[in-house]
Design an enzyme around this catalytic site. Structure first.
Site, PDB file in Angstrom:
ATOM      1  N   GLU A   1       0.806  -1.215   0.000  1.00 18.21           N
ATOM      2  CA  GLU A   1       0.000   0.000   0.000  1.00 18.21           C
ATOM      3  C   GLU A   1       0.843   1.271   0.000  1.00 18.21           C
ATOM      4  O   GLU A   1       0.878   2.029   0.988  1.00 18.21           O
ATOM      5  CB  GLU A   1      -0.980  -0.013   1.179  1.00 18.21           C
ATOM      6  CG  GLU A   1      -1.931  -1.204   1.111  1.00 18.21           C
ATOM      7  CD  GLU A   1      -2.988  -1.208   2.217  1.00 18.21           C
ATOM      8  OE1 GLU A   1      -2.912  -0.390   3.129  1.00 18.21           O
ATOM      9  OE2 GLU A   1      -3.917  -2.039   2.135  1.00 18.21           O
TER      10      GLU A   1
ATOM     11  N   GLU B   1      -5.574  -8.310  -0.149  1.00 12.94           N
ATOM     12  CA  GLU B   1      -6.264  -8.029   1.121  1.00 12.94           C
ATOM     13  C   GLU B   1      -7.708  -7.686   0.814  1.00 12.94           C
ATOM     14  O   GLU B   1      -7.987  -6.922  -0.128  1.00 12.94           O
ATOM     15  CB  GLU B   1      -5.674  -6.823   1.864  1.00 12.94           C
ATOM     16  CG  GLU B   1      -4.389  -7.062   2.555  1.00 12.94           C
ATOM     17  CD  GLU B   1      -3.902  -5.830   3.326  1.00 12.94           C
ATOM     18  OE1 GLU B   1      -4.736  -4.989   3.741  1.00 12.94           O
ATOM     19  OE2 GLU B   1      -2.687  -5.718   3.479  1.00 12.94           O
TER      20      GLU B   1
END
Ligand code: IFM
Length: 439
Positions: free
Chosen positions: A168, A353
């Site tokens: 991320e 995720e």
């Protein structure tokens, strides 16, 4: 029970669960160095309840039990991250033998149980000594990251099924340097502009370094949000497009087109590092797969009171998770198809995720429904041509949810943080039911 079946994703499709080092390991011992999250979390006001990752889920000692949980659920893979300060305490230099031993045991433990190791090099626990030198604001971080990537490849690369550089990058750069919500907690457009570039430059250098050291199956994990305007007005449309640029296009354009979106570059202005254009070939160095983290959608409106990036987030009307994020599985399908059609073509994609925060308890029917709907979205994207290769639930365990501390629970396994007892939730049983049924 899920309505989706394992078989509908194809025989090669990988199912796993994900965690991250600082969120679960604890075990700050054996010569481990400190990270930016150790000091950020100990600074009053940054984390709800003043919670830190000092003990977390004590995975450092309890990892065999946690790997057994993965195996017993029927997961094919485990997505975990290396703690840079455990392997190289000050961020540069020699490997820490106790740190290497820990990950040796963990990876061998996965292989013994038939679980494929999906590693991430950086899930936010930057060694403090690198932050002292400017962290992600300092271009030199790319070289240090490449050295670390080489070390990981030399020590563990032969046993890793897949390796991601950064988890991320939007959180590493924008959330942590513009919004100030995560460590190191800057709220500064210049800091953000620099971090937004250096994190992707470091990714590219990391891929190059791992390849040179013989690493295989290399990628990156980005988080994406489906973005919509509050109204049809031109101003709100521009606001939503700008947020899409900051959150999604910056990373997709940079990684896959070798250029940053012009509207966002304009917002950062002359705060961008000088000569960044020369790094774009490295930023867009080919990868073997891409990881997509998806949780929710975002609605945006124009905000005339802001100078840089004049937009604000609007509270949506859909059902929300315990962390206040709208439940919008359609967004996952749309994001995956968009990435496939506009950016990557047939490049393998993984949902690395996906999951929801829910109030404490072992019975989590809303989470079962959340997973079921999002798995169906992945299946739909697959039908629409995206080369979907796997899906990882976030998270295996209730864990340290960063600035939210331990209050927000994302696990499919409940953790009693006083006793460290693990109790599988209904969502764990739902995965187990699907994964053991080969229909
Ligand atoms: O817990 C985090 C994880 O570390 C990164 N992706 C989002 C999760 C939920 O907020």
């Amino acid at each position: 029970m899920f309505s989706v079946s394992r078989g509908q994703f194809g025989p090669e499709f990988v199912f796993g669960a994900a965690t991250a080092s600082y969120q679960i390991e604890g075990g700050q011992t054996g010569g481990m160095g400190t990270s930016i999250w150790d000091t950020f979390s100990r600074t009053p006001g940054n984390v709800i309840g003043g919670d830190t990752g000092e003990v977390a889920c004590d995975h450092y000692h309890r990892w065999p039990e946690d790997l057994d949980l993965l195996r017993d659920a029927g997961f094919d893979a485990y997505r975990f991250s290396f703690a840079w300060p455990r392997l190289i305490p000050g961020g540069t230099g020699q490997a820490n033998p106790a740190g290497v031993d820990f990950y040796d045991r963990l990876i061998d433990g996965m292989l013994e149980r038939g679980i494929k190791p999906f590693a991430t090099l950086y899930h936010w626990d930057l060694p403090s000594e690198l932050q002292d030198k400017g962290g992600w604001m300092n271009r030199d971080i790319a070289g240090r990251f490449a050295d670390y990537a080489t070390l990981v490849t030399e020590k563990f690369g032969d046993r890793l099924h897949a390796t991601a550089t950064i988890n991320e990058p939007w959180c590493v750069a924008f959330l942590s340097h513009f919004l100030g919500i995560h460590a190191p907690g800057y709220r500064d457009v210049r800091a953000a502009a620099r971090a937004m570039h250096h994190v992707l430059f470091a990714h590219g250098k990391g891929i190059e370094a791992m390849r040179a050291a013989g690493g295989k199956n290399l990628g990156i994990v980005c988080n994406f949000e489906w973005t919509e305007p509050e109204t049809d007005s031109d101003a709100d449309r521009v606001a939503a497009h700008t947020w899409d640029g900051i959150f999604n296009r910056w990373f997709l354009d940079g990684l896959h087109k070798g250029q940053y979106p012009a509207d966002i570059l304009e917002g950062f202005g002359d705060n961008m590092p000088r000569g960044f254009q020369d790094d774009m070939k490295t930023v867009s160095t080919p990868i073997d797969w891409m990881g997509v983290n998806y949780y929710t959608r975002g609605i945006y409106a124009h905000d005339p009171d802001r100078d840089v990036f004049p937009l604000k987030k609007i509270d949506g009307s859909l059902e929300k998770t315990d962390i206040g994020w709208e439940i919008y599985p359609e967004g996952l399908e749309k994001i995956l198809v968009r990435i496939h059609e506009e950016y990557v073509g047939d490049l393998p994609l993984f949902v690395t995720e996906n999951g929801m925060a829910e109030v404490e308890g072992d019975d989590d029917p809303r989470r079962v429904a959340y997973y079921d709907a999002h798995l169906q979205a992945v299946s739909n994207a697959q039908q629409r041509g995206a080369n979907m290769q796997g899906y990882f639930a976030w998270s295996l365990l209730d864990n340290y949810e960063w600035a939210e501390g331990y209050a927000k629970r994302f696990g499919i396994v409940h953790v009693d943080f006083k006793t460290q007892k693990r109790t599988p939730k209904a969502s764990y049983r739902a995965f187990q039911g699907m994964l053991h049924n080969t229909r």
